[in-house]
Design an enzyme around this catalytic site. Structure first.
Site, PDB file in Angstrom:
ATOM      1  N   ASN A  13      49.149  36.830  44.491  1.00 33.17           N
ATOM      2  CA  ASN A  13      48.064  37.766  44.810  1.00 33.17           C
ATOM      3  C   ASN A  13      47.052  37.705  43.672  1.00 33.17           C
ATOM      4  OD1 ASN A  13      46.419  39.947  45.289  1.00 33.17           O
ATOM      5  ND2 ASN A  13      48.004  41.513  44.934  1.00 33.17           N
ATOM      6  N   TRP A  14      45.942  37.028  43.935  1.00 31.01           N
ATOM      7  CA  TRP A  14      44.962  36.824  42.860  1.00 31.01           C
ATOM      8  C   TRP A  14      44.116  38.065  42.586  1.00 31.01           C
ATOM      9  CZ3 TRP A  14      42.349  31.307  42.889  1.00 31.01           C
ATOM     10  CH2 TRP A  14      43.325  30.352  42.561  1.00 31.01           C
ATOM     11  N   LYS A  15      44.207  39.053  43.462  1.00 28.13           N
ATOM     12  CA  LYS A  15      43.394  40.282  43.305  1.00 28.13           C
ATOM     13  C   LYS A  15      41.913  39.893  43.159  1.00 28.13           C
ATOM     14  CE  LYS A  15      47.474  42.463  41.507  1.00 28.13           C
ATOM     15  NZ  LYS A  15      48.084  43.534  40.735  1.00 28.13           N
ATOM     16  N   HIS A 100      48.567  47.314  49.727  1.00 30.53           N
ATOM     17  CA  HIS A 100      48.864  47.171  48.293  1.00 30.53           C
ATOM     18  C   HIS A 100      48.554  48.499  47.603  1.00 30.53           C
ATOM     19  CE1 HIS A 100      48.576  45.924  44.128  1.00 30.53           C
ATOM     20  NE2 HIS A 100      49.266  44.852  44.471  1.00 30.53           N
ATOM     21  N   GLU A 102      47.092  49.178  44.996  1.00 38.93           N
ATOM     22  CA  GLU A 102      45.710  49.278  44.488  1.00 38.93           C
ATOM     23  C   GLU A 102      44.747  49.656  45.613  1.00 38.93           C
ATOM     24  OE1 GLU A 102      45.659  45.446  42.532  1.00 38.93           O
ATOM     25  OE2 GLU A 102      47.090  46.212  41.065  1.00 38.93           O
ATOM     26  N   GLU A 170      56.932  46.945  45.677  1.00 37.85           N
ATOM     27  CA  GLU A 170      56.219  46.848  44.407  1.00 37.85           C
ATOM     28  C   GLU A 170      56.158  48.222  43.757  1.00 37.85           C
ATOM     29  OE1 GLU A 170      53.491  43.168  44.322  1.00 37.85           O
ATOM     30  OE2 GLU A 170      52.342  44.832  45.115  1.00 37.85           O
ATOM     31  N   GLY A 176      51.438  44.893  36.767  1.00 36.23           N
ATOM     32  CA  GLY A 176      50.524  44.589  35.671  1.00 36.23           C
ATOM     33  C   GLY A 176      50.892  45.230  34.344  1.00 36.23           C
ATOM     34  N   SER A 216      55.087  42.512  37.827  1.00 41.56           N
ATOM     35  CA  SER A 216      55.384  41.840  36.558  1.00 41.56           C
ATOM     36  C   SER A 216      56.408  40.716  36.672  1.00 41.56           C
ATOM     37  CB  SER A 216      55.815  42.856  35.495  1.00 41.56           C
ATOM     38  OG  SER A 216      54.734  43.730  35.181  1.00 41.56           O
ATOM     39  N   GLY A 237      51.292  38.778  40.851  1.00 38.70           N
ATOM     40  CA  GLY A 237      49.893  38.997  40.500  1.00 38.70           C
ATOM     41  C   GLY A 237      49.483  38.076  39.366  1.00 38.70           C
TER      42      GLY A 237
HETATM   43  P1  PGA Z   1      51.614  41.704  38.712  1.00 32.19           P
HETATM   44  O1  PGA Z   1      51.026  42.207  40.133  1.00 32.19           O
HETATM   45  O2  PGA Z   1      52.518  40.532  39.013  1.00 32.19           O
HETATM   46  O3  PGA Z   1      50.404  41.320  37.915  1.00 32.19           O
HETATM   47  O4  PGA Z   1      52.378  42.839  38.134  1.00 32.19           O
HETATM   48  C1  PGA Z   1      51.812  42.179  41.298  1.00 32.19           C
HETATM   49  C2  PGA Z   1      51.019  42.712  42.466  1.00 32.19           C
HETATM   50  O5  PGA Z   1      50.270  43.690  42.297  1.00 32.19           O
HETATM   51  O6  PGA Z   1      51.107  42.166  43.593  1.00 32.19           O
END
Ligand code: PGA
Length: 254
Positions: A13-15, A100, A102, A170, A176, A216, A237
């Site tokens: 997931n490149w966000k 997600h 976010e 998640e 993150g 993470s 991510g």
């Molecule tokens: P992260 O994000 O691996 O940077 O913790 C995972 C995600 O939000 O899908």
């Protein structure tokens, strides 16, 4: 493990990261690293929508699938700035992340919104990767399993199948942050998710549906996390942005 256990998926997931030149350089590197490797998992990248079309041409020969990061619940219409599931499919995606944390936080998405988005993904022929996860306060209050159950009940469409739906657990506090749950905590939640899906959709569908862990994940902890019972891959991510890191996670399954 059930006979119809899912093929694992490692999805990046490149966000909101990635500009064409540097992003395509990483994708070319990843394609090279995957050449001749027989991966024991499906590999997926979910870049920003702006990169999807060109990326679909770049990965044509590679064992990489593409996904979007969100979609609107409607196929088209007066929704400035939004992108529909069918548009993602048109640009080369075979899947889309919905719900997600976010999106739930930044855009106030409710479980119902997430369910409508997942339904729209299914209608467009996309696999919906439906995200669930508790906050740290909810975990501290011993509410984790209740929160996950409510999110599943509200976000997963009744007609979901193992072919068109993936669940991603998640924990919000692990995204993150470099923090990860213990293997026992991951096992507890993933087993509860599988049971919840079995109660709702039947065990044939539940056993075959992939349940990813995200938060993470990196090459140094992937093996431990991916070996937990009922973990069928990862939603990654930060560590999916660099081919050298992402391949380390993918290789957990080779
Ligand atoms: P992260 O994000 O691996 O940077 O913790 C995972 C995600 O939000 O899908």
């Amino acid at each position: 493990m059930a006979d119809n256990a899912p093929r694992p998926i490692v999805a990046g997931n490149w966000k909101m990261n990635g500009l064409s030149t540097s992003a395509f350089a990483e994708v070319r590197l990843l394609c090279g690293m995957l050449e001749g490797v027989s991966t024991g998992c499906d590999v997926m990248l979910c870049p920003p929508a702006t990169l999807l079309h060109q990326m679909s041409e770049l990965i044509e020969e590679a064992p990489i699938q593409l996904g979007g990061q969100d979609c609107h619940e409607k196929p088209s219409g007066a929704h400035t700035g939004d992108i529909s599931a069918i548009m993602l499919a048109d640009a080369g995606a075979v899947a889309v992340i919905v719900g997600h944390s976010e999106r739930r936080t930044d855009h106030g998405e409710s479980d119902e919104t997430v369910r409508l988005k997942a339904t729209a993904a299914h209608a467009a022929g996309l696999k919906a990767i439906i995200c669930v996860g508790e906050t740290l306060a909810q975990r501290d209050d011993n509410e984790t399993l209740n929160v996950i159950a409510a999110q599943l009940a509200g976000s997963v469409p009744d007609a979901s199948t193992a072919e068109d739906t993936v669940i991603a657990y998640e924990p919000v506090w692990a995204i993150g942050t470099g923090r990860t749950p213990t293997v026992d905590q991951v096992a507890e939640v993933h087993t509860a998710i599988r049971q919840n899906l079995a109660d709702r959709l039947g065990s044939d569908i539940a056993d075959a549906m992939a349940i990813l862990y995200g938060g993470s994940v990196k090459p140094s902890n992937a093996e431990e996390l991916m070996s937990v019972r009922n973990v069928d891959g990862a939603l990654v991510g930060g560590a999916s942005l660099k081919a050298a890191d992402f391949i380390g996670i993918i290789k957990t399954y080779t």
